[in-house]
Design an enzyme around this catalytic site. Structure first.
Site, PDB file in Angstrom:
ATOM      1  N   SER A 125       0.859  -1.185   0.000  1.00  0.00           N
ATOM      2  CA  SER A 125       0.000   0.000   0.000  1.00  0.00           C
ATOM      3  C   SER A 125       0.893   1.231   0.000  1.00  0.00           C
ATOM      4  CB  SER A 125      -0.856  -0.026   1.271  1.00  0.00           C
ATOM      5  OG  SER A 125      -1.307   1.270   1.589  1.00  0.00           O
TER       6      SER A 125
ATOM      7  N   TYR B  32      -1.195  -1.091  10.130  1.00  0.00           N
ATOM      8  CA  TYR B  32      -1.343  -1.377   8.696  1.00  0.00           C
ATOM      9  C   TYR B  32      -0.105  -0.908   7.916  1.00  0.00           C
ATOM     10  CZ  TYR B  32      -3.757  -1.311   4.120  1.00  0.00           C
ATOM     11  OH  TYR B  32      -4.133  -1.511   2.807  1.00  0.00           O
TER      12      TYR B  32
END
Ligand code: NAD
Length: 254
Positions: free
Chosen positions: A147, A160
């Site tokens: 990401s 995350y």
């Protein structure tokens, strides 16, 4: 991997995790439409079955496989089930994911461990589950999922962002170690409106601003899938160890 044409995956067994919805679903359906035998892997077996049925109804070949990707034994069992029902995995798409947002001062150990487990530990478990078979068969493709938060950080998502950074290190190392076996290892950094991101991308309260991408818009998952096909195809035979952003230039503009 099939050598007959860039987009022909006849003869390939493609395992896509987190494929019951969102990006994983689009990717599974795209491989199914190009002749691959597809394993639709997810925690949500019923929803995965719907995807497998849709691929089959469209003339493809797919099965649904229940698996918690954060459980090493479950990953090994899923890989064995896929080998038994479809054949050995030639293309891995490790895509399953969750978010458990909280500011650092409030984040619990459990929120940290859950997210690291589903993104980073699971990537290692799947890498281990497919690597020996790919070596034995002379090669393969692995596509992991990171990401833009790996590079940029993300307020409220230290778990995350850290897990996705870990995936980058895993991919670059695996590419180095496995190139000699003709196994190409890459990651995608996608961005699309899905259940995971809908709220943040569409609710102005979160300050979502499509104009902060080069292309000025957010995408739907179907627009991302062709890049995954490319990374599994003969057309990308020199591409390994890379992080491919499929985000309309969002990371670049930030
Ligand atoms: N959507 C985006 O803009 C975006 C941006 C960057 C990265 N990503 C990454 O792309 C991937 C797909 O995201 P998405 O937006 O399609 O999310 P999504 O929430 O729509 O789908 C995720 C899927 O993973 C499954 N899953 C969750 N935990 C699992 C587990 N333990 N075992 C098996 N399956 C599990 C869910 O059931 C779901 O089907 C994720 O890795 C995500 O982090 C997405």
């Amino acid at each position: 991997m099939s050598q007959s044409a860039t987009s022909d995956f006849t003869g390939d067994v493609v395992a896509v995790t987190g494929a019951a919805q969102g990006i994983g679903r689009s990717v599974a359906e795209a491989f199914g439409a190009q002749g691959a035998r597809v394993a639709v892997i997810d925690l949500q077996l019923d929803a995965a079955q719907v995807v497998a049925d849709a691929i089959t109804a469209a003339g493809g070949h797919a099965i649904a496989v229940a698996c918690d990707v954060g459980d090493h034994a479950a990953v090994d069992a899923a890989a064995a089930e896929i080998a038994d029902r479809l054949g050995p995995i030639s293309v891995l798409v490790s895509n399953a994911g969750i978010t458990r947002p909280a500011m650092i001062r409030k984040m619990t150990d459990d929120e940290w461990h859950q997210v690291v487990n589903v993104h980073l530990n699971a990537s290692f478990y799947w890498l281990k589950a497919v690597v020996e078979g790919m070596i034995a068969r002379g090669g393969g493709r692995m596509i992991f999922t990171t990401s833009s938060t790996a590079q940029n950080g993300s307020i409220g998502q230290v778990n995350y962002a850290a897990a996705k950074s870990g995936v980058v290190g895993l991919v670059r190392t695996a590419a180095r170690e496995l190139g000699r076996y003709n196994i190409l290892v890459n990651a995608v950094a996608p961005a699309a409106v899905t259940d995971m991101t809908r709220k943040v991308m569409t609710d102005p309260k979160f300050g979502a601003d499509p104009s902060k991408t080069i292309l000025g818009r957010f995408a739907e998952p179907d627009e991302l899938a062709p890049t995954y096909l490319y990374l599994a195809s003969p057309a990308s035979s020199l591409v390994t160890g890379q992080i491919v952003s499929i985000d309309g230039g969002g990371m670049f503009v930030r």
